[in-house]
Design a protein around this motif. Structure first.
Motif, short mmCIF file in Angstrom:
data_model
loop_
_atom_site.label_atom_id
_atom_site.label_comp_id
_atom_site.label_asym_id
_atom_site.label_seq_id
_atom_site.Cartn_x
_atom_site.Cartn_y
_atom_site.Cartn_z
N TYR A 184 2.21 -2.56 -3.28
CA TYR A 184 0.81 -2.31 -2.97
C TYR A 184 0.73 -0.93 -2.31
N ALA A 185 -0.36 -0.23 -2.61
CA ALA A 185 -0.56 1.12 -2.07
C ALA A 185 -1.90 1.18 -1.36
N LEU A 186 -1.86 1.70 -0.15
CA LEU A 186 -3.06 1.89 0.66
C LEU A 186 -3.52 3.33 0.44
N ASP A 187 -4.19 3.54 -0.68
CA ASP A 187 -4.51 4.89 -1.14
C ASP A 187 -5.81 5.45 -0.58
N ARG A 188 -6.50 4.65 0.25
CA ARG A 188 -7.76 5.10 0.85
C ARG A 188 -7.78 4.82 2.34
N HIS A 189 -6.60 4.86 2.95
CA HIS A 189 -6.48 4.56 4.38
C HIS A 189 -7.06 3.17 4.68
N ASP A 190 -6.83 2.26 3.75
CA ASP A 190 -7.44 0.93 3.78
C ASP A 190 -7.05 0.11 5.01
N ALA A 191 -8.05 -0.40 5.71
CA ALA A 191 -7.81 -1.42 6.73
C ALA A 191 -7.40 -2.69 5.98
N HIS A 192 -6.43 -3.42 6.53
CA HIS A 192 -5.91 -4.60 5.84
C HIS A 192 -5.21 -5.53 6.81
N TRP A 193 -4.98 -6.74 6.36
CA TRP A 193 -4.16 -7.70 7.09
C TRP A 193 -2.88 -7.89 6.29
N LEU A 194 -1.76 -7.80 6.96
CA LEU A 194 -0.46 -8.05 6.34
C LEU A 194 0.05 -9.37 6.91
N VAL A 195 0.29 -10.33 6.04
CA VAL A 195 0.65 -11.69 6.44
C VAL A 195 2.00 -12.06 5.83
N ALA A 196 2.96 -12.41 6.67
CA ALA A 196 4.24 -12.91 6.19
C ALA A 196 4.17 -14.42 6.06
N SER A 197 4.81 -14.96 5.07
CA SER A 197 4.78 -16.42 4.89
C SER A 197 5.34 -17.11 6.13
#
Length: 124
Positions: A80-93
């Motif tokens: 996955y690429a955050l190509d727009r300085h995307d705010a996001h949640w990263l969740v590990a299983s």
């Protein structure tokens, strides 16, 4: 030529895991490469306001959730690429760590870590 082994690189606890930083700003190549562990069962609110980031999953599973709430599963072989300085949640299983090879541009200084206790998305 730069040659480094995992046991030789700087390891930063970024909040919900470890970021082993193979290349940083001091190396002069213009980008950073990390081997990142996201601890099982963690959720991180992240945003890179000054960097673009791409992550390639090599072990484990989880998901990245975009600003619209759309979940994208992450398993080995997924990028996955955050190509727009995307705010996001990263969740590990909940049952296994997530391991990502990440690239940042421009390069990180190398000592950055997240403030996951902030009411905003953690950023640098």
């Amino acid at each position: 030529m730069i040659v480094r082994k995992l046991e030789e690189v700087t390891c930063v606890d970024w909040g919900n895991g470890l970021s082993r930083r193979f290349l940083t700003q001091a190396d002069g190549v213009g980008y950073t490469v990390t081997d990142t562990i996201v601890r099982a069962g963690t959720t991180s609110r992240l945003e890179y306001r000054n960097h673009l980031e791409s992550c390639y999953c090599i072990e484990g599973s989880g998901e990245v959730i975009d600003g619209d709430g759309v979940s994208h599963p992450i398993t080995p072989g997924t990028l996955y690429a955050l190509d727009r300085h995307d705010a996001h949640w990263l969740v590990a299983s909940p049952h296994e760590d997530l391991r990502l090879v990440c690239m940042f541009t421009p390069a990180l200084r190398g000592d950055e870590s997240h403030n996951l206790d902030s009411p905003e998305f953690s950023h640098y």
